[in-house]
Design an enzyme around this catalytic site. Structure first.
Site, PDB file in Angstrom:
ATOM      1  N   GLU A 163       2.808  -0.250  -5.516  1.00  0.00           N
ATOM      2  CA  GLU A 163       3.059  -1.650  -6.079  1.00  0.00           C
ATOM      3  C   GLU A 163       2.128  -2.268  -6.770  1.00  0.00           C
ATOM      4  O   GLU A 163       0.952  -2.468  -6.388  1.00  0.00           O
ATOM      5  CB  GLU A 163       3.498  -2.360  -4.631  1.00  0.00           C
ATOM      6  CG  GLU A 163       4.665  -1.873  -3.953  1.00  0.00           C
ATOM      7  CD  GLU A 163       5.950  -2.017  -4.521  1.00  0.00           C
ATOM      8  OE1 GLU A 163       6.055  -2.564  -5.588  1.00  0.00           O
ATOM      9  OE2 GLU A 163       6.904  -1.501  -4.203  1.00  0.00           O
ATOM     10  N   CYS A 190       1.644 -11.241  -6.943  1.00  0.00           N
ATOM     11  CA  CYS A 190       2.097 -10.393  -7.912  1.00  0.00           C
ATOM     12  C   CYS A 190       3.441 -10.983  -8.614  1.00  0.00           C
ATOM     13  O   CYS A 190       3.654 -10.583  -9.699  1.00  0.00           O
ATOM     14  CB  CYS A 190       2.094  -8.791  -7.209  1.00  0.00           C
ATOM     15  SG  CYS A 190       3.173  -9.094  -5.771  1.00  0.00           S
TER      16      CYS A 190
HETATM   17  P1  NAD Z   1      -7.066  -3.471  -6.814  1.00  0.00           P
HETATM   18  O1  NAD Z   1      -6.341  -2.502  -7.582  1.00  0.00           O
HETATM   19  O2  NAD Z   1      -8.506  -3.915  -7.213  1.00  0.00           O
HETATM   20  O3  NAD Z   1      -7.604  -2.968  -5.407  1.00  0.00           O
HETATM   21  C1  NAD Z   1      -6.420  -2.801  -4.581  1.00  0.00           C
HETATM   22  C2  NAD Z   1      -6.890  -1.902  -3.295  1.00  0.00           C
HETATM   23  O4  NAD Z   1      -7.273  -0.852  -3.682  1.00  0.00           O
HETATM   24  C3  NAD Z   1      -8.446  -2.479  -2.528  1.00  0.00           C
HETATM   25  O5  NAD Z   1      -8.082  -2.270  -1.252  1.00  0.00           O
HETATM   26  C4  NAD Z   1      -9.314  -1.698  -3.224  1.00  0.00           C
HETATM   27  O6  NAD Z   1     -10.281  -1.338  -2.165  1.00  0.00           O
HETATM   28  C5  NAD Z   1      -8.733  -0.191  -3.310  1.00  0.00           C
HETATM   29  N1  NAD Z   1      -9.232   0.661  -4.321  1.00  0.00           N
HETATM   30  C6  NAD Z   1     -10.053   0.488  -5.444  1.00  0.00           C
HETATM   31  N2  NAD Z   1     -10.073   1.674  -6.061  1.00  0.00           N
HETATM   32  C7  NAD Z   1      -9.383   2.507  -5.476  1.00  0.00           C
HETATM   33  C8  NAD Z   1      -9.144   3.881  -5.705  1.00  0.00           C
HETATM   34  N3  NAD Z   1      -9.662   4.495  -6.749  1.00  0.00           N
HETATM   35  N4  NAD Z   1      -8.193   4.530  -4.972  1.00  0.00           N
HETATM   36  C9  NAD Z   1      -7.658   3.946  -4.074  1.00  0.00           C
HETATM   37  N5  NAD Z   1      -7.962   2.662  -3.727  1.00  0.00           N
HETATM   38  C10 NAD Z   1      -8.628   2.023  -4.494  1.00  0.00           C
HETATM   39  O7  NAD Z   1      -6.325  -4.609  -6.668  1.00  0.00           O
HETATM   40  P2  NAD Z   1      -6.761  -6.288  -6.096  1.00  0.00           P
HETATM   41  O8  NAD Z   1      -7.649  -6.982  -7.115  1.00  0.00           O
HETATM   42  O9  NAD Z   1      -7.180  -5.998  -4.664  1.00  0.00           O
HETATM   43  O10 NAD Z   1      -5.293  -6.864  -6.168  1.00  0.00           O
HETATM   44  C11 NAD Z   1      -4.684  -7.674  -7.357  1.00  0.00           C
HETATM   45  C12 NAD Z   1      -3.693  -6.702  -7.816  1.00  0.00           C
HETATM   46  O11 NAD Z   1      -2.707  -6.380  -7.165  1.00  0.00           O
HETATM   47  C13 NAD Z   1      -2.837  -7.672  -9.110  1.00  0.00           C
HETATM   48  O12 NAD Z   1      -2.706  -6.953 -10.155  1.00  0.00           O
HETATM   49  C14 NAD Z   1      -1.602  -7.801  -8.404  1.00  0.00           C
HETATM   50  O13 NAD Z   1      -0.469  -8.217  -9.244  1.00  0.00           O
HETATM   51  C15 NAD Z   1      -1.315  -6.536  -7.575  1.00  0.00           C
HETATM   52  N6  NAD Z   1      -0.500  -6.894  -6.377  1.00  0.00           N
HETATM   53  C16 NAD Z   1       0.745  -6.249  -6.579  1.00  0.00           C
HETATM   54  C17 NAD Z   1       1.802  -6.530  -5.537  1.00  0.00           C
HETATM   55  C18 NAD Z   1       2.977  -5.698  -5.628  1.00  0.00           C
HETATM   56  O14 NAD Z   1       3.707  -5.764  -4.645  1.00  0.00           O
HETATM   57  N7  NAD Z   1       3.369  -5.355  -6.699  1.00  0.00           N
HETATM   58  C19 NAD Z   1       1.419  -7.236  -4.442  1.00  0.00           C
HETATM   59  C20 NAD Z   1       0.120  -7.786  -4.466  1.00  0.00           C
HETATM   60  C21 NAD Z   1      -0.887  -7.646  -5.354  1.00  0.00           C
END
Ligand code: NAD
Length: 471
Positions: A244, A278
């Site tokens: 997501e 999001c």
């Molecule tokens: P991010 O991608 O930086 O981090 C998300 C999670 O992934 C964190 O727990 C992080 O530690 C982990 N992570 C980082 N690198 C990783 C890797 N290589 N493998 C696995 N996990 C890893 O996102 P963020 O800045 O925490 O969140 C904001 C983003 O999330 C925005 O783009 C937003 O639109 C999106 N978002 C989407 C939804 C949805 O349902 N579509 C909901 C909420 C947020």
């Protein structure tokens, strides 16, 4: 009542400490207020082993008993909503009442999922045979969660994973690990040890998880860039994935819409959680006939908003959650200003070290402005004019994202016709930001891969197994 300040990992139902820690910053002060354990590769191995060991037992536990355990967990969460809410505000920044509301929403969501069924489908029942399709759990699921809705999005993952008989290793964002750690503690009093393990960590933990061979599935919510890395890592051993990801949702306001109602809905929807949502409206297209009316009424509401420390009564919008995001959003605003665009700013924000940004509208920027094409994920909203429906549909669809969107009109039939032409996983008419446990949630294009919620989302935590039974 507040939680105590000690935070531990939960592995095999036990509280576990680590040799290193990550600092947790209150975004309203910019200061470290707690530390969380930083799980390393060895602790990850331990958590995965614990989840694998208990998997056969949990899988074979009758669905009704798993359901009851999750309902008990929901009650326990609700019983501590005040403590969770206060902690949420400190680590995430959201005003206290709204933070507490997310905790209660999490408990309600957990109950709703727990009451769902994972029925066996009978796809043939002929004279010769009966063919049943069973939906069996996958094994150990990695649940990886971002910082913007740290509690509810955790429940979105663990509820269907656990109900369907999987075991879980949950990893919150390094920015907001604390509520998840307390959830792990609470769950260890209800669920068998190892069924739900919770690991906080630094930036190395997510990549370690996506590569770990012990996981059958990764359920990930976060940015599109990270989602691609998860997909790449998961390909190594064909882990199942649900991604997501980001969105750049368009709202299309037709000339017959009520400007007051649209302004109210956009203030509540586009700027909720300081616009770190999001599925927030991130591009607002308004028909020329009512453009000024909507813009000015929305601006009035921005001026009435109170940006500040979410722990203070009367604050409507907290800080943005972290410093990187603060710089990114400010850069989008500064670049818009440098390009000569008009900014309509909301009320003044507190001075100091907190990550406060005034709620901001950008008046009719061109489509190629960064503030329009990029996912801002912060309190700056471009509002753009349109006159032609076909043209605005092309503009709305002209994005690498396709998460959600909304249409505003008194003519519901026309709005539905437009909805059918938009390439997004969810679309709302005269409302926004609607999600429900029984409604599938997914993204088109680079907004995602797979589905959360609803029967489709539940089934993503299972493998279909077709059993042919002769008569
Ligand atoms: P991010 O991608 O930086 O981090 C998300 C999670 O992934 C964190 O727990 C992080 O530690 C982990 N992570 C980082 N690198 C990783 C890797 N290589 N493998 C696995 N996990 C890893 O996102 P963020 O800045 O925490 O969140 C904001 C983003 O999330 C925005 O783009 C937003 O639109 C999106 N978002 C989407 C939804 C949805 O349902 N579509 C909901 C909420 C947020």
């Amino acid at each position: 009542m507040t939680f105590d300040d000690s935070f531990t990992l939960t592995i095999a139902g036990e509280a576990v400490i680590s040799s290193s820690q990550v600092d947790v910053i209150n975004p309203a002060t910019g200061k470290v207020f707690a530390t969380a354990p930083a799980a390393d590769a060895a602790l990850l191995d331990r958590a995965v082993a614990a989840a694998r060991n208990v998997f056969p037992q949990w899988r074979d536990t009758p669905l009704e008993d798993r359901r009851q355990a999750l309902l008990m967990l929901a009650d326990a969460i609700e019983g501590k909503a005040g403590e969770f809410g206060a902690l949420f505000t400190r680590e995430q920044g959201r005003p206290l009442a709204l933070a507490t509301r997310e905790i209660i929403a999490g408990a309600t969501w957990l109950r709703a999922v727990a009451r769902q069924d994972v029925a066996i489908d009978v796809v043939e029942d002929s004279a010769a045979r009966r063919v049943e399709v069973h939906h069996v759990p996958l094994g150990v699921v990695a649940a990886i969660v971002p910082w913007n809705f740290p509690f509810l999005l955790t429940i979105w993952k663990i509820a269907p994973a656990l109900l369907t008989g999987n075991t879980v290793v949950l990893k919150p964002s390094p920015y907001t690990p604390l509520c998840a750690l307390k959830l792990g503690e609470l769950a260890s009093t209800i669920l068998p040890g190892g069924v739900l393990n919770v690991l906080s960590g630094d930036d190395s933990l997510g990549p370690l998880m996506s590569l770990h061979p012990g996981f059958a599935k990764i359920s990930f919510t976060g940015s599109t860039a990270t989602g691609k890395r998860v997909m790449e890592a998961a390909a190594k051993d064909l882990k199942r994935i649900t991604l997501e990801l980001g969105g750049n949702d368009a709202a299309i306001v037709l000339p017959d819409a009520d400007p007051e109602a649209v302004a109210d809905a956009m203030f509540a929807g586009a700027f909720f959680n300081s616009a770190q949502v999001c599925i927030a409206t991130k591009r607002l297209y308004v028909h020329s006939d009512i453009y000024e009316a909507v813009r000015d009424k929305l601006h009035e509401r921005l001026l009435a908003g109170v940006v500040g420390d979410g722990a203070i009564a009367g604050v409507t919008h907290g800080p943005v959650q972290n410093l990187a995001q603060y710089h990114r959003v400010n850069k989008l605003i500064d670049d818009a200003q440098a390009a000569g665009l008009t900014l309509l700013r909301g009320s003044a924000v507190p001075k100091g070290e907190g990550y406060f940004i005034p709620l901001t509208l950008v008046d009719n920027p061109p489509e190629d402005a960064a503030v329009v094409c990029e996912e801002a994920f912060g309190p700056v909203l471009p509002i753009m004019r349109f006159t032609d429906i076909d043209d605005v549909i092309v503009r709305a669809n002209d994005s690498e994202y396709g998460l959600a969107g909304s249409i505003w009109s008194k003519d519901i039939d026309q709005a539905v016709a437009i909805a059918k032409r938009l390439d997004t996983g969810s679309i709302w008419i005269n409302q926004n930001r609607q999600v429900a446990p029984h409604v599938p949630f997914s993204g088109f294009k680079q907004s995602g891969f797979g589905v959360e919620n609803g029967r489709e989302g539940m089934l993503e935590f299972t493998q279909t197994k077709s059993i042919y039974i002769p008569k």
